[in-house]
Design an enzyme around this catalytic site. Structure first.
Site, PDB file in Angstrom:
ATOM      1  NE  ARG A  38      -4.402  -1.425   1.426  1.00 22.80           N
ATOM      2  CZ  ARG A  38      -5.349  -2.019   2.148  1.00 22.80           C
ATOM      3  NH1 ARG A  38      -5.234  -2.099   3.464  1.00 22.80           N
ATOM      4  NH2 ARG A  38      -6.431  -2.491   1.564  1.00 22.80           N
ATOM      5  CE  LYS A 199     -23.040 -18.533   1.823  1.00 22.41           C
ATOM      6  NZ  LYS A 199     -23.428 -18.139   3.179  1.00 22.41           N
ATOM      7  N   GLY A 356     -10.674  -9.073  -3.045  1.00 26.95           N
ATOM      8  CA  GLY A 356      -9.698  -9.822  -2.256  1.00 26.95           C
ATOM      9  C   GLY A 356      -9.288 -11.158  -2.838  1.00 26.95           C
ATOM     10  N   GLY A 379     -13.453  -3.311  -1.022  1.00 26.22           N
ATOM     11  CA  GLY A 379     -14.808  -2.743  -0.900  1.00 26.22           C
ATOM     12  C   GLY A 379     -15.097  -1.687  -1.951  1.00 26.22           C
TER      13      GLY A 379
HETATM   14  P1  AMP Z   1     -16.052 -14.521  -2.806  1.00 22.64           P
HETATM   15  O1  AMP Z   1     -15.430 -13.950  -1.567  1.00 22.64           O
HETATM   16  O2  AMP Z   1     -17.530 -14.430  -2.846  1.00 22.64           O
HETATM   17  O3  AMP Z   1     -15.383 -14.037  -4.075  1.00 22.64           O
HETATM   18  O4  AMP Z   1     -15.805 -16.097  -2.722  1.00 22.64           O
HETATM   19  C1  AMP Z   1     -14.557 -16.672  -2.843  1.00 22.64           C
HETATM   20  C2  AMP Z   1     -14.612 -18.058  -2.311  1.00 22.64           C
HETATM   21  O5  AMP Z   1     -15.509 -18.841  -3.063  1.00 22.64           O
HETATM   22  C3  AMP Z   1     -13.292 -18.770  -2.379  1.00 22.64           C
HETATM   23  O6  AMP Z   1     -12.836 -19.003  -1.081  1.00 22.64           O
HETATM   24  C4  AMP Z   1     -13.589 -20.073  -3.115  1.00 22.64           C
HETATM   25  O7  AMP Z   1     -12.970 -21.190  -2.532  1.00 22.64           O
HETATM   26  C5  AMP Z   1     -15.090 -20.176  -2.971  1.00 22.64           C
HETATM   27  N1  AMP Z   1     -15.685 -21.023  -4.018  1.00 22.64           N
HETATM   28  C6  AMP Z   1     -15.577 -20.879  -5.344  1.00 22.64           C
HETATM   29  N2  AMP Z   1     -16.220 -21.861  -5.994  1.00 22.64           N
HETATM   30  C7  AMP Z   1     -16.768 -22.664  -5.047  1.00 22.64           C
HETATM   31  C8  AMP Z   1     -17.558 -23.852  -5.092  1.00 22.64           C
HETATM   32  N3  AMP Z   1     -17.919 -24.403  -6.249  1.00 22.64           N
HETATM   33  N4  AMP Z   1     -17.942 -24.379  -3.911  1.00 22.64           N
HETATM   34  C9  AMP Z   1     -17.579 -23.832  -2.748  1.00 22.64           C
HETATM   35  N5  AMP Z   1     -16.835 -22.700  -2.639  1.00 22.64           N
HETATM   36  C10 AMP Z   1     -16.428 -22.127  -3.783  1.00 22.64           C
END
Ligand code: AMP
Length: 399
Positions: A38, A199, A356, A379
């Protein structure tokens, strides 16, 4: 011409007191900075202001002291690292407002640099209180904001101050805004978005905004399962949010009416256990057994994403295509990241990625330097991708 004021518009700043907002929220362990990324990002702006003869006062927050003076959250240990990275002496002042701070800034020689204490030691910072912003403004003649990562927050040092002093974007902020504008502001078409991650619930605003703006949207990761389920496809034990089926269908309908192609997995990598090197196989997305879970997308899906990357002129990417931290479920994320990097290097793509986990995934694939721009501003980057106005950026715009 940029839509916001930059240091090119600031004129002669020799002898002027410049309040420069930077992000120095660096990791510190046992009083030592463990990662200077940073600081490196804002070093060019600090050096330029100093070289142009300004008296440079650095304003930053550190951690979450919640409006109180917390000695462990002092910026004091960071001053030495700033000096080292910038290659110039940096003083430290243990306040950011009042006589002590005002004196520390005015008594600098031309080109001198002082780091002021954590702005969040005062409750007025996060509340964006007018009195606190005015007290900060007394320490400077002009204001420069180089902290894009804090621009989604309307705090006194990121937003309030910009209305009290002539305000400019620093070089890191300028670079970030120009890269983002190339990706979604006035992009070369076709524009492809890749959105993955865990999610749908955390990315509804993001998906809803992107389907209005891009030509194709690849949905991967755990969130693709929610979309497959919404289409009536069984996903076994996979991570899935069945209560968001209606939302997923609405997003697909909106995409269709805006002419945005939604690209879902064709084949998927499944396993019975979520652990490294778990026994796994690739099956069509419609054939996931009830006792299996989807942990990555398969080779046909990788080829489809890469074909879209070839077709696209612009790519924005947030979120991995699979559970990339656990081998071998990193394959699709790595393969598509490498392909996007190659096409970018060959001059065929403007590629912007952020968030991230996405930065971690690109680092894992050793391609972060080959993308056109990688934003580390978690963010703020996501809010920008969601189409939201960032208060710290709005305040720098030319009227
Ligand atoms: P996000 O912070 O929403 O970008 O989510 C990232 C996380 O999603 C990572 O830690 C990945 O391991 C997880 N991820 C990606 N694909 C899958 C999947 N098919 N099942 C479970 N976790 C997942």
């Amino acid at each position: 011409m940029t839509a916001f004021h930059t240091l090119d518009d600031a004129g002669d700043i020799k002898g002027k007191r410049v309040l420069l907002r930077v992000d120095l929220n660096v990791p510190v362990k046992d009083g030592r900075v463990t990662d200077t990324t940073r600081i490196e990002r804002v070093a060019a702006t600090i050096r330029e202001l100093s070289d142009r003869g300004a008296k440079v006062a650095l304003l930053a927050h550190f951690d979450r002291p919640k409006g109180k003076r917390v000695p462990e959250m002092s910026l004091a240990p960071v001053a030495g690292d700033v000096a080292q990275v910038v290659g110039k002496p940096v003083e430290f002042c243990d306040d950011c407002i009042g006589e002590t701070a005002e004196h520390a800034v005015s008594s600098l020689g031309d080109g001198g640099i002082v780091l002021l204490e954590n702005t969040r030691f005062y409750p007025g910072e996060e509340k964006n209180e007018a009195d606190f912003a005015a007290a900060l403004a007394k320490c400077g003649d002009i204001y420069v904001n180089d902290a894009f990562s804090a621009a989604h927050r309307a705090h006194a040092s990121t937003e309030g101050l910009a209305h009290l002093l002539p305000a400019y974007a620093g070089r890191a902020m300028q670079e970030e805004l120009e890269a983002l504008d190339k990706a979604l502001g006035s992009p070369k078409r076709p524009v492809l978005a890749i959105v993955g991650g865990a999610k749908v619930s955390t990315k509804i605003d993001l998906l809803a905004n992107l389907v209005q703006k891009v030509d194709a949207l690849v949905i991967g990761g755990g969130m693709a399962n929610t979309f497959l389920n919404a289409k009536g496809i069984a996903v076994g034990k996979s991570l899935c949010e069945p209560d968001l089926a209606e939302t997923a269908r609405r997003i697909m309908t909106e995409a269709a009416s805006s002419g945005c192609a939604v690209v879902l997995p064709i084949d998927v990598v499944i396993a019975r256990e979520f652990k490294a090197n778990a026994e796994n196989e690739t099956v069509p997305a419609e054939s996931v057994p009830a006792d299996a879970m989807i942990l990555d997308v398969g080779a046909e899906s990788i080829a489809a994403v890469n074909a879209w990357i070839d077709k696209a002129e612009t790519l924005v990417w947030n979120g991995p295509l699979g559970a990339f931290e656990t081998v071998p479920f990193d394959k699709a994320t790595m393969a598509c990241a490498r392909h996007a990097a190659e096409v970018t290097k060959a001059g065929g793509l403007v590629s912007v990625a952020g968030g991230g986990d996405t930065v971690a995934a690109l680092n894992q694939a050793h391609v972060a330097d080959d993308f056109s721009y990688v934003s580390t501003a978690g963010g703020a980057f996501l809010e920008w991708m969601e189409g939201k106005a960032l208060p710290g950026v709005e305040a720098l715009k030319k009227v």
